[in-house]
Design an enzyme around this catalytic site. Structure first.
Site, mmCIF file in Angstrom:
data_model
loop_
_atom_site.group_PDB
_atom_site.id
_atom_site.type_symbol
_atom_site.label_atom_id
_atom_site.label_comp_id
_atom_site.label_asym_id
_atom_site.label_seq_id
_atom_site.Cartn_x
_atom_site.Cartn_y
_atom_site.Cartn_z
ATOM 1 N N ARG A 118 3.073 7.405 -6.750
ATOM 2 C CA ARG A 118 3.157 8.761 -6.202
ATOM 3 C C ARG A 118 3.686 9.700 -7.290
ATOM 4 O O ARG A 118 4.804 10.207 -7.231
ATOM 5 C CB ARG A 118 4.014 8.745 -4.945
ATOM 6 C CG ARG A 118 3.466 7.765 -3.924
ATOM 7 C CD ARG A 118 4.287 7.659 -2.672
ATOM 8 N NE ARG A 118 3.942 8.703 -1.718
ATOM 9 C CZ ARG A 118 4.441 8.771 -0.492
ATOM 10 N NH1 ARG A 118 5.311 7.879 -0.077
ATOM 11 N NH2 ARG A 118 4.093 9.750 0.314
ATOM 12 N N ASP A 126 -3.374 10.234 -3.874
ATOM 13 C CA ASP A 126 -2.209 9.811 -3.100
ATOM 14 C C ASP A 126 -2.492 9.843 -1.600
ATOM 15 O O ASP A 126 -2.176 10.815 -0.902
ATOM 16 C CB ASP A 126 -1.009 10.692 -3.452
ATOM 17 C CG ASP A 126 0.287 10.203 -2.832
ATOM 18 O OD1 ASP A 126 0.250 9.219 -2.066
ATOM 19 O OD2 ASP A 126 1.332 10.810 -3.111
ATOM 20 N N TYR A 224 10.131 7.274 -1.518
ATOM 21 C CA TYR A 224 10.794 6.531 -0.458
ATOM 22 C C TYR A 224 12.305 6.689 -0.588
ATOM 23 O O TYR A 224 12.837 7.010 -1.645
ATOM 24 C CB TYR A 224 10.454 5.042 -0.532
ATOM 25 C CG TYR A 224 9.036 4.720 -0.140
ATOM 26 C CD1 TYR A 224 8.718 4.368 1.162
ATOM 27 C CD2 TYR A 224 8.015 4.759 -1.079
ATOM 28 C CE1 TYR A 224 7.415 4.071 1.519
ATOM 29 C CE2 TYR A 224 6.705 4.466 -0.732
ATOM 30 C CZ TYR A 224 6.419 4.109 0.569
ATOM 31 O OH TYR A 224 5.125 3.828 0.922
#
Length: 361
Positions: A118, A126, A224
């Site tokens: 990403r 993506d 994340y």
């Protein structure tokens, strides 16, 4: 090279839409489409270019050199494939730890689209971000349809109604889209994220940032969350509980790649929320951010409705398919040159996405 596009099971999206195939058409490439693959996303077989073949699933599986799907094939179908096939799908090797060894044992080459880094360079490919943006938007609509309250402030002859209070946990792509959507609908929005960099993005959308100091960060986490200390988690839960207790809607989006989602909303917090409140948990498939979440279910606990759904993007199948297809086209252009598959392991995007054969082998 023949590229096969398969129909999804239990998902209304399709991996490649007609315009996607038009962008990819070049000398040496042939497309095989499983009959009805795009129908549930409002793309009929007739919408696809006349140059592609419409076949049965069995025929596509047998004849295609490269097979494309959103979700991986079943174990039985994988075992029935010839050893020289190449697969492109969302294999989720971080969560499905056995998939790499399984594919390698079957001598299948596979690219996992969720492993595309990403980064700015890979932004046009993506798929996770594209789908997360849709999920964040739909989460707010789902919450608005479920709550017994208005979102915006209303001033009427019958009296005034205060705006709804919305709390968004996790300010990644899904969270930021949820914030923006809730603000457009007139709600008062608060948001929390462990990444300090998210603060300015949250504030730029007009939301209040709930700050808990001392969070661990990782620039290489790919969007994340990362695991936090127990002390931070305790202080985080306290801050979340205070905000959740006054909220009408809580939308949770925080996930730690390859691990169980962090518990941000405890059962005790749910018990302190107002009757009629709504929680939409987008991390449901990895354990949920709410302690009481049940994946793919809507339950009521302490008079609070808890919706566990990590696949909300599929509930808007037409636009989700278009975005998925656009991302996929950009990735395929990277690995297909002059009609042939070309795997450049010097390219970080290709290297990251290739999960079988294992690159150490």
């Amino acid at each position: 090279m023949q590229i096969g596009i398969l129909k999804e099971s239990g998902d209304r999206r399709v991996a490649l839409v007609p315009k996607g195939i038009e962008k990819l058409q070049q000398d040496g490439l042939q497309f095989l489409l499983e009959s009805g693959a795009g129908a549930t996303a409002n793309f009929s077989d007739a919408d696809y270019p006349d140059t592609i073949q419409i076949l049965s699933r069995a025929e596509v599986l047998q004849q295609a050199d490269l097979l494309i799907s959103i979700h991986p094939l079943s174990e039985q179908e994988l075992k029935g494939l010839a050893a020289d096939k190449t697969l492109v799908a969302l294999f989720e090797p971080y969560n499905q730890t056995e998939v790499v060894s399984q594919l390698a044992a079957l001598q299948l080459q596979a690219f996992s689209l969720d492993m595309i880094p990403r980064t700015t360079l890979a932004q046009s490919m993506d798929i996770l971000s594209s789908m997360a943006s849709i999920a964040g938007y739909k989460a707010v609509l789902l919450a608005a349809n479920t709550t017994p309250r208005y979102f915006p402030m209303m001033i009427t002859a019958a009296g005034s109604v205060k705006p709804a209070q919305v709390l968004v946990l996790g300010a990644g792509v899904a969270g930021l889209q949820a914030i923006a959507t809730a603000k457009r609908m007139g709600a008062v929005v608060e948001a929390f994220d462990v990444r300090a960099a998210a603060k300015e993005e949250v504030k730029s959308l007009g939301a209040k940032f709930v700050e808990v100091e001392g969070a661990a960060e990782d620039q290489d986490a790919g969007g994340y969350a990362v695991e936090q200390s127990e002390d931070f988690l305790r202080r985080q839960r306290e801050a979340v509980q205070q905000s959740a207790a006054k909220s009408d809607v809580v939308i949770t989006t925080a996930q730690v790649r390859g691990r169980k989602a962090p518990t941000l909303v405890t059962a005790d917090t749910v018990a302190k929320m107002k009757p009629g409140s709504v929680i939409v948990d987008l991390a449901a498939s990895t354990g949920g951010n709410c302690e009481l979440t049940e994946n793919n279910k809507t339950i009521v606990a302490h008079e609070v409705t808890i919706i566990g759904d990590s696949n909300l993007a599929a509930s808007l199948p037409q636009d989700a398919s278009v975005l998925f297809s656009n991302n996929l086209v950009n990735f395929l252009k990277l690995i297909i040159q002059e009609g042939e598959l070309v795997i450049d392991l010097e390219n970080e995007i290709v290297k990251s996405a290739l999960i079988s054969p294992p690159q150490s082998a």
